[in-house]
Design a protein around this motif. Sequence first.
Motif, short mmCIF file in Angstrom:
data_model
loop_
_atom_site.label_atom_id
_atom_site.label_comp_id
_atom_site.label_asym_id
_atom_site.label_seq_id
_atom_site.Cartn_x
_atom_site.Cartn_y
_atom_site.Cartn_z
N LEU A 15 -59.45 82.80 -2.72
CA LEU A 15 -59.11 82.16 -1.46
C LEU A 15 -59.30 83.20 -0.37
O LEU A 15 -58.55 84.19 -0.29
CB LEU A 15 -57.66 81.65 -1.49
CG LEU A 15 -57.23 80.80 -0.28
CD1 LEU A 15 -58.01 79.49 -0.25
CD2 LEU A 15 -55.74 80.54 -0.32
N LEU A 16 -60.31 83.01 0.47
CA LEU A 16 -60.63 83.93 1.56
C LEU A 16 -60.41 83.18 2.86
O LEU A 16 -61.22 82.33 3.24
CB LEU A 16 -62.09 84.41 1.44
CG LEU A 16 -62.61 85.36 2.52
CD1 LEU A 16 -61.78 86.64 2.57
CD2 LEU A 16 -64.08 85.69 2.26
N THR A 17 -59.31 83.47 3.53
CA THR A 17 -58.88 82.63 4.64
C THR A 17 -58.27 83.45 5.75
O THR A 17 -57.90 84.62 5.55
CB THR A 17 -57.87 81.57 4.15
OG1 THR A 17 -57.47 80.74 5.22
CG2 THR A 17 -56.65 82.24 3.54
N ALA A 18 -58.15 82.85 6.92
CA ALA A 18 -57.54 83.55 8.05
C ALA A 18 -56.01 83.56 7.95
O ALA A 18 -55.35 84.42 8.53
CB ALA A 18 -57.96 82.88 9.36
N SER A 19 -55.46 82.61 7.23
CA SER A 19 -54.00 82.49 7.12
C SER A 19 -53.42 83.62 6.27
O SER A 19 -53.99 83.99 5.25
CB SER A 19 -53.62 81.15 6.52
OG SER A 19 -54.15 80.09 7.29
N ASN A 20 -52.27 84.11 6.69
CA ASN A 20 -51.64 85.21 5.97
C ASN A 20 -50.13 84.99 5.93
O ASN A 20 -49.43 85.27 6.89
CB ASN A 20 -51.95 86.54 6.66
CG ASN A 20 -51.31 87.72 5.94
OD1 ASN A 20 -50.95 87.62 4.77
ND2 ASN A 20 -51.16 88.83 6.63
N ASP A 21 -49.64 84.42 4.85
CA ASP A 21 -48.20 84.28 4.69
C ASP A 21 -47.84 84.13 3.21
O ASP A 21 -48.70 83.81 2.38
CB ASP A 21 -47.65 83.10 5.51
CG ASP A 21 -48.27 81.78 5.11
OD1 ASP A 21 -48.11 81.38 3.94
OD2 ASP A 21 -48.90 81.14 5.96
N ASP A 22 -46.60 84.37 2.90
CA ASP A 22 -46.15 84.31 1.51
C ASP A 22 -46.33 82.93 0.92
O ASP A 22 -46.70 82.79 -0.25
CB ASP A 22 -44.67 84.71 1.42
CG ASP A 22 -44.45 86.21 1.50
OD1 ASP A 22 -45.45 86.95 1.56
OD2 ASP A 22 -43.28 86.64 1.53
N ALA A 23 -46.06 81.89 1.70
CA ALA A 23 -46.15 80.53 1.17
C ALA A 23 -47.55 80.23 0.66
O ALA A 23 -47.73 79.61 -0.40
CB ALA A 23 -45.76 79.52 2.24
N LEU A 24 -48.56 80.69 1.37
CA LEU A 24 -49.93 80.46 0.94
C LEU A 24 -50.27 81.29 -0.29
O LEU A 24 -50.95 80.82 -1.21
CB LEU A 24 -50.91 80.78 2.08
CG LEU A 24 -52.39 80.51 1.80
CD1 LEU A 24 -52.60 79.07 1.34
CD2 LEU A 24 -53.20 80.77 3.06
N LEU A 25 -49.76 82.51 -0.33
CA LEU A 25 -49.96 83.34 -1.52
C LEU A 25 -49.36 82.65 -2.74
O LEU A 25 -49.98 82.61 -3.81
CB LEU A 25 -49.34 84.72 -1.30
CG LEU A 25 -49.53 85.76 -2.41
CD1 LEU A 25 -49.52 87.18 -1.82
CD2 LEU A 25 -48.46 85.67 -3.49
N TYR A 26 -48.15 82.11 -2.59
CA TYR A 26 -47.51 81.42 -3.72
C TYR A 26 -48.32 80.20 -4.15
O TYR A 26 -48.44 79.91 -5.34
CB TYR A 26 -46.09 80.98 -3.34
CG TYR A 26 -45.17 82.09 -2.91
CD1 TYR A 26 -45.28 83.38 -3.44
CD2 TYR A 26 -44.18 81.88 -1.94
CE1 TYR A 26 -44.44 84.39 -3.03
CE2 TYR A 26 -43.34 82.89 -1.53
CZ TYR A 26 -43.46 84.14 -2.07
OH TYR A 26 -42.63 85.15 -1.65
N ARG A 27 -48.88 79.47 -3.17
CA ARG A 27 -49.70 78.30 -3.51
C ARG A 27 -50.92 78.72 -4.34
O ARG A 27 -51.26 78.08 -5.34
CB ARG A 27 -50.18 77.60 -2.24
CG ARG A 27 -49.15 76.76 -1.51
CD ARG A 27 -49.80 76.01 -0.35
NE ARG A 27 -50.79 75.05 -0.80
CZ ARG A 27 -51.70 74.49 -0.02
NH1 ARG A 27 -51.77 74.82 1.26
NH2 ARG A 27 -52.55 73.61 -0.51
N ALA A 28 -51.57 79.78 -3.89
CA ALA A 28 -52.76 80.25 -4.61
C ALA A 28 -52.39 80.71 -6.02
O ALA A 28 -53.10 80.42 -6.99
CB ALA A 28 -53.42 81.38 -3.83
N LEU A 29 -51.29 81.42 -6.13
CA LEU A 29 -50.83 81.89 -7.44
C LEU A 29 -50.49 80.71 -8.35
O LEU A 29 -50.94 80.65 -9.50
CB LEU A 29 -49.61 82.79 -7.25
CG LEU A 29 -48.83 83.21 -8.50
CD1 LEU A 29 -49.71 84.04 -9.42
CD2 LEU A 29 -47.57 83.99 -8.12
N ASP A 30 -49.70 79.77 -7.84
CA ASP A 30 -49.26 78.64 -8.66
C ASP A 30 -50.42 77.72 -9.05
O ASP A 30 -50.37 77.05 -10.09
CB ASP A 30 -48.20 77.82 -7.90
CG ASP A 30 -46.90 78.60 -7.70
OD1 ASP A 30 -46.69 79.59 -8.44
OD2 ASP A 30 -46.12 78.24 -6.81
#
Length: 212
Positions: free
Chosen positions: A82-97
């Motif tokens: 996932l290569l995106t402009a957004s940077n936050d924990d919630a998005l990291l968790y989504r990618a991980l899950d």
Amino acid sequence: MSSIRLVAVDEHVLLRLGLASVLAGSSDIALVGEAASAAEAERVVEETNPHVVTLELVLPGGDGITTASKLRAKRPDLGIVLLTASNDDALLYRALDAGLSAYVTKSSPVSAVLTALRHAAAAPTSFTAPGLQTALTRRQAQSSLLSPRERQVLLLMRDGTSLPAIALQLQVSEATVKTYVSRLYSKLRVNNRAQALMVAVNQGLLPTSDAA
């Protein structure tokens, strides 16, 4: 040395050109295809047979994580970044899950992007991201914020269940449910259900709809 075959998926041409420019100086990664939408991504991956795909979060015709799930279902060994402009924990968790290989922002150093691509090629079913351990530590701390019963109430609230229905399902009084809800609001520092659910998702306390 055989090159890592990469497909870049992003609706912005300049991003794809920039990635191609970066890869021009890399001896082990070759850009073999580009796509600007979710549907085009599936077609290009089928045609080019890459080792790794980069996906933007927001794509015409679908989001990157949903597209990633579709691609991975067809190709279990495909590396997905996932290569995106957004940077936050919630998005990291989504990618991980969701089982992606890596998450990196467009503002990251070139070295971090290349590291993510190489990781995805070598270990597509494991996950990496800059600051991953710190984010996981925060997630663990946030998860312990709520009691098991409070978390159960929060999940039912997410599903749109009314307070009387929650009381019936948990076999407790409606007054008890209201006490749980009051505690939730206090811990999350919010005033209503909508705010509570938004904060809970952003803090990783609830799975997002596509990861549930």
